[in-house]
Design a protein around this motif. Structure first.
Motif, short mmCIF file in Angstrom:
data_model
loop_
_atom_site.label_atom_id
_atom_site.label_comp_id
_atom_site.label_asym_id
_atom_site.label_seq_id
_atom_site.Cartn_x
_atom_site.Cartn_y
_atom_site.Cartn_z
N MET A 106 0.82 -1.20 0.00
CA MET A 106 0.00 0.00 0.00
C MET A 106 0.86 1.26 0.00
O MET A 106 0.55 2.23 -0.68
CB MET A 106 -0.92 0.00 1.22
N GLN A 107 1.95 1.23 0.75
CA GLN A 107 2.84 2.38 0.82
C GLN A 107 3.40 2.71 -0.56
O GLN A 107 3.40 3.88 -0.96
CB GLN A 107 3.97 2.10 1.81
N THR A 108 3.83 1.71 -1.30
CA THR A 108 4.39 1.93 -2.63
C THR A 108 3.34 2.49 -3.58
O THR A 108 3.63 3.36 -4.40
CB THR A 108 4.97 0.62 -3.18
N GLN A 109 2.11 2.01 -3.47
CA GLN A 109 1.03 2.50 -4.33
C GLN A 109 0.73 3.97 -4.04
O GLN A 109 0.51 4.76 -4.96
CB GLN A 109 -0.22 1.66 -4.15
N LEU A 110 0.73 4.32 -2.76
CA LEU A 110 0.50 5.72 -2.40
C LEU A 110 1.63 6.61 -2.92
O LEU A 110 1.39 7.71 -3.43
CB LEU A 110 0.38 5.87 -0.89
N ARG B 146 3.58 6.03 -5.48
CA ARG B 146 3.49 6.09 -6.94
C ARG B 146 2.38 7.06 -7.36
O ARG B 146 2.57 7.87 -8.27
CB ARG B 146 3.24 4.70 -7.52
N ALA B 147 1.23 6.98 -6.71
CA ALA B 147 0.12 7.90 -7.01
C ALA B 147 0.55 9.34 -6.75
O ALA B 147 0.27 10.24 -7.56
CB ALA B 147 -1.10 7.55 -6.17
N SER B 148 1.25 9.56 -5.67
CA SER B 148 1.72 10.90 -5.33
C SER B 148 2.70 11.42 -6.38
O SER B 148 2.66 12.59 -6.77
CB SER B 148 2.37 10.91 -3.95
N GLN B 149 3.58 10.55 -6.85
CA GLN B 149 4.56 10.96 -7.86
C GLN B 149 3.86 11.35 -9.16
O GLN B 149 4.24 12.34 -9.80
CB GLN B 149 5.57 9.85 -8.10
N TRP B 150 2.84 10.59 -9.57
CA TRP B 150 2.11 10.93 -10.79
C TRP B 150 1.36 12.25 -10.64
O TRP B 150 1.34 13.08 -11.56
CB TRP B 150 1.15 9.80 -11.18
N LEU B 151 0.74 12.45 -9.49
CA LEU B 151 0.04 13.70 -9.26
C LEU B 151 1.02 14.88 -9.23
O LEU B 151 0.72 15.95 -9.74
CB LEU B 151 -0.76 13.64 -7.95
N ALA B 152 2.19 14.66 -8.63
CA ALA B 152 3.22 15.71 -8.59
C ALA B 152 3.67 16.06 -10.01
O ALA B 152 3.85 17.24 -10.34
CB ALA B 152 4.40 15.27 -7.74
N LEU B 153 3.85 15.04 -10.84
CA LEU B 153 4.25 15.28 -12.23
C LEU B 153 3.19 16.09 -12.98
O LEU B 153 3.52 17.05 -13.69
CB LEU B 153 4.50 13.94 -12.93
N LEU B 154 1.94 15.74 -12.79
CA LEU B 154 0.84 16.48 -13.41
C LEU B 154 0.84 17.94 -12.94
O LEU B 154 0.71 18.87 -13.74
CB LEU B 154 -0.50 15.81 -13.08
N CYS B 155 1.02 18.12 -11.64
CA CYS B 155 1.02 19.48 -11.08
C CYS B 155 2.22 20.29 -11.59
O CYS B 155 2.08 21.49 -11.88
CB CYS B 155 1.02 19.43 -9.56
N LYS B 156 3.37 19.65 -11.71
CA LYS B 156 4.55 20.35 -12.24
C LYS B 156 4.33 20.77 -13.68
O LYS B 156 4.74 21.85 -14.10
CB LYS B 156 5.78 19.46 -12.11
N LEU B 157 3.67 19.91 -14.45
CA LEU B 157 3.36 20.23 -15.84
C LEU B 157 2.42 21.44 -15.92
O LEU B 157 2.67 22.38 -16.68
CB LEU B 157 2.72 19.01 -16.53
N VAL B 158 1.37 21.44 -15.10
CA VAL B 158 0.44 22.56 -15.08
C VAL B 158 1.16 23.84 -14.64
O VAL B 158 0.98 24.90 -15.26
CB VAL B 158 -0.77 22.27 -14.14
N ALA B 159 1.97 23.75 -13.59
CA ALA B 159 2.70 24.93 -13.11
C ALA B 159 3.66 25.45 -14.18
O ALA B 159 3.75 26.67 -14.39
CB ALA B 159 3.47 24.59 -11.83
N GLY B 160 4.34 24.54 -14.86
CA GLY B 160 5.27 24.95 -15.92
C GLY B 160 4.57 25.63 -17.07
O GLY B 160 5.01 26.68 -17.57
N ILE B 161 3.46 25.06 -17.52
CA ILE B 161 2.69 25.67 -18.62
C ILE B 161 2.17 27.04 -18.20
O ILE B 161 2.24 28.00 -18.98
CB ILE B 161 1.55 24.73 -19.05
N GLU C 156 9.05 9.40 0.28
CA GLU C 156 9.79 8.81 -0.83
C GLU C 156 9.88 7.33 -0.55
O GLU C 156 9.51 6.86 0.51
CB GLU C 156 11.19 9.42 -0.91
N VAL C 157 10.39 6.58 -1.48
CA VAL C 157 10.48 5.14 -1.30
C VAL C 157 11.35 4.84 -0.09
O VAL C 157 12.47 5.32 0.02
CB VAL C 157 11.05 4.46 -2.57
N SER C 158 10.81 4.09 0.83
CA SER C 158 11.51 3.75 2.07
C SER C 158 12.62 2.75 1.79
O SER C 158 12.48 1.85 0.98
CB SER C 158 10.52 3.15 3.06
N HIS C 159 13.73 2.91 2.45
CA HIS C 159 14.87 2.01 2.29
C HIS C 159 15.11 1.22 3.55
O HIS C 159 16.24 0.97 3.94
CB HIS C 159 16.13 2.82 1.92
N GLY C 160 14.06 0.84 4.20
CA GLY C 160 14.17 0.00 5.40
C GLY C 160 14.70 0.72 6.62
O GLY C 160 15.36 0.13 7.46
#
Length: 175
Positions: A1-5, A7-22, A170-174
């Motif tokens: 579940m942690q990895t899915q969250l 990953r979802a956050s990273q995709w949303l961040a990418l979308l937001c960065k694209l909108v902010a850049g445009i 960010e991805v946890s490293h144990g």
């Protein structure tokens, strides 16, 4: 579940960065065009009188979109650590406190979303338009509402990651 969250956050961040850049590129384009046409008019003593209509209005709305999108894209980096309060705490406790702190951003995003959604519905019902360009205000408010929702959603994701998992977002490293 942690990895899915994460990953979802990273995709949303990418979308937001694209909108902010445009939005920022648009803002700069409008500003450069406005300054350039004014300078050209001054150089030619009014012989060439091109103007960018509604430049102040365009810049203000593009700035709104760029700020909301940038806030949503970088919410996990938003904490200012006050060393006096967190000096002796372990990194896990600091991350969990950061998660609690991010719940405030979640609430902020939700409040902004609901307020802008109500404003968008009202503007659409009443046919409200911008002052200079006569652009319908409804879509502007809806876009800002979506960006506010993304701020709240990413804040909630990172609050859960930090408070529940003790991760840094960010991805946890144990650790």
């Amino acid at each position: 579940m942690q990895t899915q969250l994460e990953r979802a956050s990273q995709w949303l961040a990418l979308l937001c960065k694209l909108v902010a850049g445009i939005a920022l590129v648009g803002l700069l384009g409008v500003t450069i065009a406005d300054v350039g046409t004014r300078y050209l008019s001054r150089l030619t003593e009014g012989a060439i009188a091109l103007r960018v209509s509604g430049s102040v209005e365009l810049v203000s709305y593009l700035m709104l979109f760029s700020l909301l999108a940038a806030m949503a894209a970088n919410v996990e980096k938003s904490q200012v650590v006050v060393e006096a309060f967190s000096h002796g705490l372990s990194p896990t406790i600091k991350n969990r406190l950061h998660g609690v702190y991010l719940l405030g951003f979640t609430a902020l995003g939700l409040v902004l979303f609901l307020g802008l959604l109500e404003s968008a519905a009202s503007a659409t019902r009443h046919g409200e338009v911008t002052q200079d360009l006569r652009i319908p205000m409804g879509p502007i408010y809806y876009a800002a509402a979506v960006l506010s929702l993304l701020l709240g959603l990413r804040s909630l994701i990172h609050a859960v990651l930090n408070a529940v998992f003790g991760a840094e977002g960010e991805v946890s490293h144990g650790e």
